[in-house]
Design an enzyme around this catalytic site. Structure first.
Site, short mmCIF file in Angstrom:
data_model
loop_
_atom_site.label_atom_id
_atom_site.label_comp_id
_atom_site.label_asym_id
_atom_site.label_seq_id
_atom_site.Cartn_x
_atom_site.Cartn_y
_atom_site.Cartn_z
N SER A 93 0.82 -1.21 0.00
CA SER A 93 0.00 0.00 0.00
C SER A 93 0.86 1.26 0.00
CB SER A 93 -0.90 0.02 1.24
OG SER A 93 -1.52 1.27 1.35
N LYS A 114 -14.03 -3.33 2.84
CA LYS A 114 -14.84 -2.10 2.86
C LYS A 114 -16.28 -2.34 3.32
CE LYS A 114 -12.07 0.27 -0.62
NZ LYS A 114 -12.04 1.02 -1.88
N ASN A 133 -14.36 3.37 3.30
CA ASN A 133 -12.89 3.28 3.15
C ASN A 133 -12.17 4.16 4.17
OD1 ASN A 133 -13.26 5.84 2.13
ND2 ASN A 133 -11.75 5.60 0.50
N ASP A 178 -13.75 7.49 -1.91
CA ASP A 178 -13.27 7.08 -3.23
C ASP A 178 -13.84 7.94 -4.35
OD1 ASP A 178 -11.62 5.01 -2.42
OD2 ASP A 178 -13.23 3.53 -2.44
N GLY A 202 -18.11 -1.71 -15.35
CA GLY A 202 -18.03 -2.50 -14.13
C GLY A 202 -19.25 -2.23 -13.26
N THR A 239 -21.78 -8.85 -16.41
CA THR A 239 -23.04 -9.40 -15.88
C THR A 239 -24.05 -8.26 -15.82
OG1 THR A 239 -21.62 -10.78 -14.50
CG2 THR A 239 -23.99 -10.81 -14.01
N LYS A 261 -26.17 -7.05 -12.70
CA LYS A 261 -25.54 -6.27 -11.63
C LYS A 261 -25.57 -4.78 -11.96
CE LYS A 261 -21.65 -8.00 -9.79
NZ LYS A 261 -20.37 -8.79 -9.84
N MET A 300 -9.38 3.23 -13.16
CA MET A 300 -9.20 3.32 -11.70
C MET A 300 -7.99 2.54 -11.23
SD MET A 300 -12.75 3.42 -9.76
CE MET A 300 -14.22 4.13 -10.43
N TYR A 343 -3.93 1.45 -11.51
CA TYR A 343 -2.70 2.14 -11.90
C TYR A 343 -1.55 1.16 -11.74
CZ TYR A 343 -1.76 2.51 -6.91
OH TYR A 343 -1.53 2.21 -5.60
N GLY A 382 -5.54 5.55 -12.07
CA GLY A 382 -6.16 5.81 -10.77
C GLY A 382 -5.22 6.29 -9.67
P1 ATR Z 1 -14.23 -4.18 -7.14
O1 ATR Z 1 -14.43 -4.03 -5.67
O2 ATR Z 1 -12.83 -3.87 -7.61
O3 ATR Z 1 -15.26 -3.46 -7.94
P2 ATR Z 1 -15.63 -6.63 -7.66
O4 ATR Z 1 -16.74 -6.17 -6.77
O5 ATR Z 1 -15.16 -8.03 -7.58
O6 ATR Z 1 -14.34 -5.74 -7.42
O7 ATR Z 1 -16.05 -6.26 -9.16
C1 ATR Z 1 -15.20 -6.54 -10.23
C2 ATR Z 1 -15.82 -5.94 -11.50
O8 ATR Z 1 -14.94 -6.16 -12.60
C3 ATR Z 1 -17.14 -6.57 -11.88
O9 ATR Z 1 -17.93 -5.57 -12.50
C4 ATR Z 1 -16.71 -7.65 -12.89
O10 ATR Z 1 -17.73 -8.03 -13.79
P3 ATR Z 1 -18.85 -9.11 -13.36
O11 ATR Z 1 -19.79 -8.41 -12.46
O12 ATR Z 1 -19.48 -9.54 -14.64
O13 ATR Z 1 -18.10 -10.23 -12.67
C5 ATR Z 1 -15.64 -6.91 -13.61
N1 ATR Z 1 -14.65 -7.77 -14.32
C6 ATR Z 1 -13.70 -8.56 -13.76
N2 ATR Z 1 -12.94 -9.14 -14.70
C7 ATR Z 1 -13.42 -8.71 -15.90
C8 ATR Z 1 -13.05 -8.94 -17.26
N3 ATR Z 1 -12.04 -9.76 -17.59
N4 ATR Z 1 -13.77 -8.32 -18.24
C9 ATR Z 1 -14.77 -7.50 -17.92
N5 ATR Z 1 -15.18 -7.23 -16.65
C10 ATR Z 1 -14.50 -7.83 -15.66
#
Ligand code: ATR
Length: 274
Positions: free
Chosen positions: A14, A64, A85, A101, A126, A152, A155, A214, A216, A238
């Site tokens: 960190s 978190k 956070n 954040d 995401g 997905t 979500k 986000m 880096y 980020g």
């Molecule tokens: P964080 O706290 O960093 O947001 P998270 O809650 O696990 O971590 O969410 C990860 C996000 O990255 C999700 O939106 C995930 O998509 P899904 O909801 O479909 O799982 C997305 N993600 C992870 N790997 C990915 C990839 N290779 N391509 C596209 N989206 C990805």
């Protein structure tokens, strides 16, 4: 001496102790800020032990939501995000929680990079914790539209419903989008695997669209490389968001606002060269 920590697992790499130490030096504050590894599944006990003496803590992955549940008092943006956070000690052993954040992201874009968000079409990639944490401050800037696109789709849809009262927010799948937008923010964890979310390059208007990852790292992230290859006006990572969210916490704890620009420049040089 006043004690602060950042909780996480893993936490050894960190940058928060360095950031807060530079803020403290700059503003003449006497304080100690360290990393603290919390065992998985044992965050509450670890935090309670720290707050026997400690004054404040930052919280990072994967705690978190645990931190959110521990708070006696929450800011509205932390309440919305369902994630905290930043923890601060209150009298009587109570805990105050905030989520800085989103403000960190907004300040990095608007103040550091000079990119106004008002009236802009924003695409947010995401739908995980990182997106939840930034939705309220982004919508507070008054964008023309904010589309949450996720692998997905369900979500993204449930997040859009949850924040619908705060502004023009909609949900989408990656492959439904073609028309260019003003700002694309990557909040997926795809970069961790060296991937870029599968979105059309036509979403970038060459020389106009601003991209923000986000994530880096020492090198430009895969998303920033993708953005640059398709003519984005600018692609930021980020790191600025990390420093800005730390500055919000520091100001809350110490009552003095640090100047982030020299800290960002010093750490960026170290990140690239070190
Ligand atoms: P964080 O706290 O960093 O947001 P998270 O809650 O696990 O971590 O969410 C990860 C996000 O990255 C999700 O939106 C995930 O998509 P899904 O909801 O479909 O799982 C997305 N993600 C992870 N790997 C990915 C990839 N290779 N391509 C596209 N989206 C990805």
């Amino acid at each position: 001496m006043d004690h602060y920590v950042v909780f996480g697992n893993p936490i050894a790499h960190s940058k928060s102790p360095l950031i807060h130490t530079l803020f403290a030096e700059q503003t003449g504050q006497q304080m100690l800020y360290a990393t603290q590894l919390a065992p998985l599944g044992d965050f509450a006990q670890c935090a309670q032990a720290f707050f026997q003496r400690g004054l404040g803590a930052n919280v990072t992955v994967p705690f978190k939501e645990d931190a959110f549940r521990l708070c006696n008092e929450l800011t509205p943006r932390a309440q919305r995000a369902g994630a905290v956070n930043m923890l601060s000690a209150l009298p009587g052993g109570r805990l105050h929680g905030d989520n800085t954040d989103g403000v960190g992201l907004v300040r990095d874009l608007t103040v550091n990079a000079g990119v106004a968000l008002k009236g802009k079409r924003i695409l947010l990639l995401g739908a995980g914790g990182a997106v939840r944490g930034v939705l309220e401050p982004l919508l507070a800037e008054g964008p023309a539209s904010l589309v949450i696109a996720n692998r997905t789709v369900e979500k993204a849809e449930s997040l859009a419903r949850l924040f619908a009262d705060l502004g023009p927010v909609a949900a989408s799948g990656f492959d439904w989008l073609e028309e260019s937008v003003d700002i694309i923010i990557n909040a997926t964890s795809a970069s961790l695997a060296g991937d870029v979310p599968p979105i059309a390059s036509s979403l970038i208007a060459p020389g106009v669209t601003v991209c923000y990852d986000m994530m880096y790292g020492r090198e430009p992230t895969p998303f920033c490389r993708w953005a640059e290859a398709h003519g984005a006006a600018l692609c930021l990572d980020g790191f600025g968001m990390l420093v800005e969210q730390a500055a919000v916490a520091f100001t809350h704890w110490r009552g003095v606002q640090p100047d982030t620009a020299p800290v960002l420049a010093a750490l960026r040089a170290q990140l690239v060269l070190g």
